[in-house]
Design an enzyme around this catalytic site. Structure first.
Site, PDB file in Angstrom:
ATOM      1  N   ALA A 104       0.750   1.947  11.589  1.00  0.00           N
ATOM      2  CA  ALA A 104       1.052   1.239  10.331  1.00  0.00           C
ATOM      3  C   ALA A 104      -0.211   1.024   9.511  1.00  0.00           C
ATOM      4  O   ALA A 104      -1.314   0.902  10.045  1.00  0.00           O
ATOM      5  CB  ALA A 104       1.690  -0.118  10.637  1.00  0.00           C
ATOM      6  N   PRO A 155      -4.125 -11.182  10.817  1.00  0.00           N
ATOM      7  CA  PRO A 155      -4.492 -10.856  12.199  1.00  0.00           C
ATOM      8  C   PRO A 155      -4.619  -9.350  12.348  1.00  0.00           C
ATOM      9  O   PRO A 155      -3.954  -8.601  11.634  1.00  0.00           O
ATOM     10  CB  PRO A 155      -3.303 -11.373  13.023  1.00  0.00           C
ATOM     11  N   ASP A 156      -5.472  -8.924  13.251  1.00  0.00           N
ATOM     12  CA  ASP A 156      -5.590  -7.485  13.528  1.00  0.00           C
ATOM     13  C   ASP A 156      -4.677  -7.148  14.705  1.00  0.00           C
ATOM     14  O   ASP A 156      -4.949  -7.522  15.844  1.00  0.00           O
ATOM     15  CB  ASP A 156      -7.051  -7.110  13.838  1.00  0.00           C
ATOM     16  N   ILE A 157      -3.606  -6.446  14.403  1.00  0.00           N
ATOM     17  CA  ILE A 157      -2.577  -6.166  15.422  1.00  0.00           C
ATOM     18  C   ILE A 157      -3.129  -5.235  16.502  1.00  0.00           C
ATOM     19  O   ILE A 157      -2.957  -5.479  17.702  1.00  0.00           O
ATOM     20  CB  ILE A 157      -1.334  -5.555  14.747  1.00  0.00           C
ATOM     21  N   LYS A 204     -12.365  -2.310  17.798  1.00  0.00           N
ATOM     22  CA  LYS A 204     -11.008  -2.825  18.035  1.00  0.00           C
ATOM     23  C   LYS A 204     -10.608  -2.734  19.506  1.00  0.00           C
ATOM     24  O   LYS A 204      -9.593  -3.289  19.915  1.00  0.00           O
ATOM     25  CB  LYS A 204     -10.003  -2.085  17.162  1.00  0.00           C
ATOM     26  N   ASN A 240       0.843  -1.202   0.000  1.00  0.00           N
ATOM     27  CA  ASN A 240       0.000   0.000   0.000  1.00  0.00           C
ATOM     28  C   ASN A 240       0.880   1.253   0.000  1.00  0.00           C
ATOM     29  O   ASN A 240       2.097   1.165  -0.027  1.00  0.00           O
ATOM     30  CB  ASN A 240      -0.985  -0.022   1.174  1.00  0.00           C
TER      31      ASN A 240
HETATM   32  O1  PMT Z   1       2.776   6.397   6.378  1.00  0.00           O
HETATM   33  P1  PMT Z   1       2.293   7.754   5.897  1.00  0.00           P
HETATM   34  O2  PMT Z   1       2.506   7.932   4.411  1.00  0.00           O
HETATM   35  O3  PMT Z   1       2.885   8.871   6.713  1.00  0.00           O
HETATM   36  O4  PMT Z   1       0.709   7.821   6.109  1.00  0.00           O
HETATM   37  C1  PMT Z   1       0.183   7.776   7.390  1.00  0.00           C
HETATM   38  C2  PMT Z   1      -0.983   6.784   7.487  1.00  0.00           C
HETATM   39  C3  PMT Z   1      -2.108   7.267   6.608  1.00  0.00           C
HETATM   40  C4  PMT Z   1      -0.545   5.385   7.061  1.00  0.00           C
HETATM   41  C5  PMT Z   1      -1.396   6.705   9.000  1.00  0.00           C
HETATM   42  O5  PMT Z   1      -1.601   7.976   9.480  1.00  0.00           O
HETATM   43  C6  PMT Z   1      -2.641   5.868   9.192  1.00  0.00           C
HETATM   44  O6  PMT Z   1      -3.758   6.301   9.031  1.00  0.00           O
HETATM   45  N1  PMT Z   1      -2.414   4.577   9.583  1.00  0.00           N
HETATM   46  C7  PMT Z   1      -3.453   3.596   9.689  1.00  0.00           C
HETATM   47  C8  PMT Z   1      -3.714   2.997   8.329  1.00  0.00           C
HETATM   48  C9  PMT Z   1      -4.726   1.868   8.383  1.00  0.00           C
HETATM   49  O7  PMT Z   1      -4.393   0.774   8.122  1.00  0.00           O
HETATM   50  O8  PMT Z   1      -5.892   2.240   8.814  1.00  0.00           O
HETATM   51  P2  PMT Z   1      -7.165   1.226   8.993  1.00  0.00           P
HETATM   52  O9  PMT Z   1      -8.307   2.143   9.198  1.00  0.00           O
HETATM   53  O10 PMT Z   1      -7.220   0.277   7.871  1.00  0.00           O
HETATM   54  O11 PMT Z   1      -6.815   0.453  10.307  1.00  0.00           O
HETATM   55  C10 PMT Z   1      -7.265   0.896  11.600  1.00  0.00           C
HETATM   56  C11 PMT Z   1      -6.225   0.590  12.634  1.00  0.00           C
HETATM   57  O12 PMT Z   1      -6.056  -0.827  12.733  1.00  0.00           O
HETATM   58  C12 PMT Z   1      -4.837   1.153  12.359  1.00  0.00           C
HETATM   59  O13 PMT Z   1      -4.308   1.580  13.587  1.00  0.00           O
HETATM   60  C13 PMT Z   1      -4.047  -0.045  11.806  1.00  0.00           C
HETATM   61  O14 PMT Z   1      -2.671   0.044  12.146  1.00  0.00           O
HETATM   62  C14 PMT Z   1      -4.708  -1.206  12.544  1.00  0.00           C
HETATM   63  N2  PMT Z   1      -4.717  -2.477  11.815  1.00  0.00           N
HETATM   64  C15 PMT Z   1      -5.394  -2.621  10.669  1.00  0.00           C
HETATM   65  C16 PMT Z   1      -5.455  -3.850  10.045  1.00  0.00           C
HETATM   66  C17 PMT Z   1      -4.798  -4.946  10.642  1.00  0.00           C
HETATM   67  N3  PMT Z   1      -4.804  -6.138  10.088  1.00  0.00           N
HETATM   68  N4  PMT Z   1      -4.115  -4.763  11.793  1.00  0.00           N
HETATM   69  C18 PMT Z   1      -4.083  -3.555  12.390  1.00  0.00           C
HETATM   70  O15 PMT Z   1      -3.451  -3.391  13.446  1.00  0.00           O
END
Ligand code: PMT
Length: 399
Positions: free
Chosen positions: A273, A305-307, A343, A209
């Site tokens: 992340a 897995p969802d970290i 979460k 991504n």
């Molecule tokens: O890296 P940059 O270019 O500076 O951009 C920053 C960013 C946009 C990546 C960052 O600010 C951000 O928004 N990170 C979260 C991205 C994401 O995966 O969002 P999500 O809405 O899909 O996930 C929600 C949360 O669950 C996040 O904290 C993610 O780390 C976590 N997650 C998601 C999926 C997964 N399988 N495990 C997780 O832990």
């Protein structure tokens, strides 16, 4: 304590330039060494001779001085300092800094430095309150420039209001705060995730991504600057390791989870992340071949897995504070609130990752900090400023 600190003072052309003579004297009394540069306009308010006499060193004024260049590159000189202080920071100098101009020695040094910069604004109150100056101030702050003052009071132009340069003791206290920062997170361990995860399809192809890691790395650096021991678990990025941070490099979501769990216990976890939601069920052992006329291969995905949810799950290993990010392209707040609840994390930072926002890979971020009972909008900030605010809030919450 400023003993042994090297201060590079840039004096710009304002009526309060004369106060810098007192500042130089006091800094030297405290054991700091001071080198000075005058802007072209500053020479109208204070003489290089007085500045040289008080600082007991050469005074730099000319961008193209062969004599100075032969002694030491100006840029090198500013880099050998511990801090650059601009006092008075006039509306003109602030505008040039915000625009990234390098039209004379002072602005060139400010653009070329990698050291902290502190400005002490001083100007007529209408100039200070002007939308252009306030926008420039916001830009400079968002880039991590430190600001002291201005103070309210009677001004040289017979008006009263904000615009007086901070007094020498205030500027010295601000220099001290920048050079000897507080460390409220000392003794705390914090795990931060950053960057993308990548999921192999075969030995050469991946699902990835657009995360650059800028936001997560900045958070790790800001937490470390407040004294935390930080473990940064990062997917592949082009960024250098933040100073003073333990970095664990991983590729897949499963590796990221294992690295986070291995890093526990922790006082807090920040999951910035962009984790791949799905991985490839059975990555090919050899490069997949394409044969003419054959249909493209179907790739079967399985959930990762969802970290964040795993770290936030109740249990003895749960960090005291778990912070997630919610990257959304629509219904930002509603989706982020739902994500926080689902979460089980304590806080979530909602950010707009639609193409128009330019968050992925960009320099700025506009987040909302969502807790169990509040939603706090933050302005558009440089990612380092977002990280700084978040680190301060984490320090407050853990204190
Ligand atoms: O890296 P940059 O270019 O500076 O951009 C920053 C960013 C946009 C990546 C960052 O600010 C951000 O928004 N990170 C979260 C991205 C994401 O995966 O969002 P999500 O809405 O899909 O996930 C929600 C949360 O669950 C996040 O904290 C993610 O780390 C976590 N997650 C998601 C999926 C997964 N399988 N495990 C997780 O832990």
């Amino acid at each position: 304590m400023l003993t042994g600190k090297k201060v590079f003072l840039i004096i710009a052309g304002g009526i309060s330039a004369y106060k810098c003579l007192d500042l130089i004297r006091r800094l030297r009394e405290q054991g700091a060494s001071v080198r000075c540069c005058l802007t072209e306009n500053a020479k109208e308010f204070v003489t290089p001779l007085s500045v040289a006499a008080l600082s007991q060193g050469p005074v730099y004024t000319d961008q193209f001085s062969l004599k100075d260049e032969s002694e030491m590159s100006h840029i090198e000189l500013s880099r050998q300092s511990d801090i650059l202080v601009v006092a008075p920071a006039t509306a003109d100098v602030m505008a040039k800094m915000a625009a990234g101009l390098a039209d004379q020695l002072a602005t060139t040094l400010l653009l070329a430095t990698d050291k902290p910069v502190l400005i002490a604004p001083a100007m007529n109150l209408r100039m200070w309150l002007h939308a252009a100056t306030q926008a420039n101030l916001a830009t400079l702050k968002s880039r991590g420039i430190h600001v002291v003052g201005p103070n309210d009071g009677a001004m040289a132009c017979n008006e009263f209001g904000p615009g007086r340069m901070a007094e020498a003791p205030e500027i010295m206290a601000a220099i001290d705060a920048v050079l000897n920062p507080r460390r409220p997170l000392s003794g705390r361990h914090i795990v931060v995730t950053s960057g993308p995860t990548v999921e192999p399809i075969d030995p050469v192809r991946i699902i990835a991504n657009r995360s650059s890691g800028k936001q997560g790395h900045a958070i790790a650096a800001a937490l470390a600057a407040l004294g935390a021991r930080v473990t940064l678990v990062s997917g592949p990025t082009a960024l250098p390791d933040p100073e003073g941070v333990d970095v664990v490099r991983i590729e897949t979501a499963r590796e990221m989870l294992a690295a986070c769990q291995a890093a526990l216990p922790a006082a807090a976890a920040v999951c910035a992340a962009a984790v791949a939601d799905w991985g490839v069920k059975a990555p090919a052992g050899q490069k997949m071949k394409k044969s003419p006329g054959a249909p493209p291969p179907a790739i079967e995905l399985i959930p990762n897995p969802d970290i964040l949810a795993t770290l936030a799950a109740p249990g003895a290993a749960r960090p005291g504070l778990v912070v997630g990010f919610a990257a959304e392209t629509e219904n930002l707040i509603e989706h982020a609130r739902e994500k926080r609840a689902r979460k089980g994390c304590d806080w979530i930072l909602a950010n707009d990752v639609s193409a128009a926002a330019g968050t992925f890979g960009g320099e700025t971020n506009r987040v909302h900090l969502i807790t169990a009972d509040a939603c706090e909008p933050w302005p558009v900030l440089d990612k380092r400023a977002v990280a700084q605010r978040l680190a301060d809030r984490i320090a407050e919450a853990l204190s």
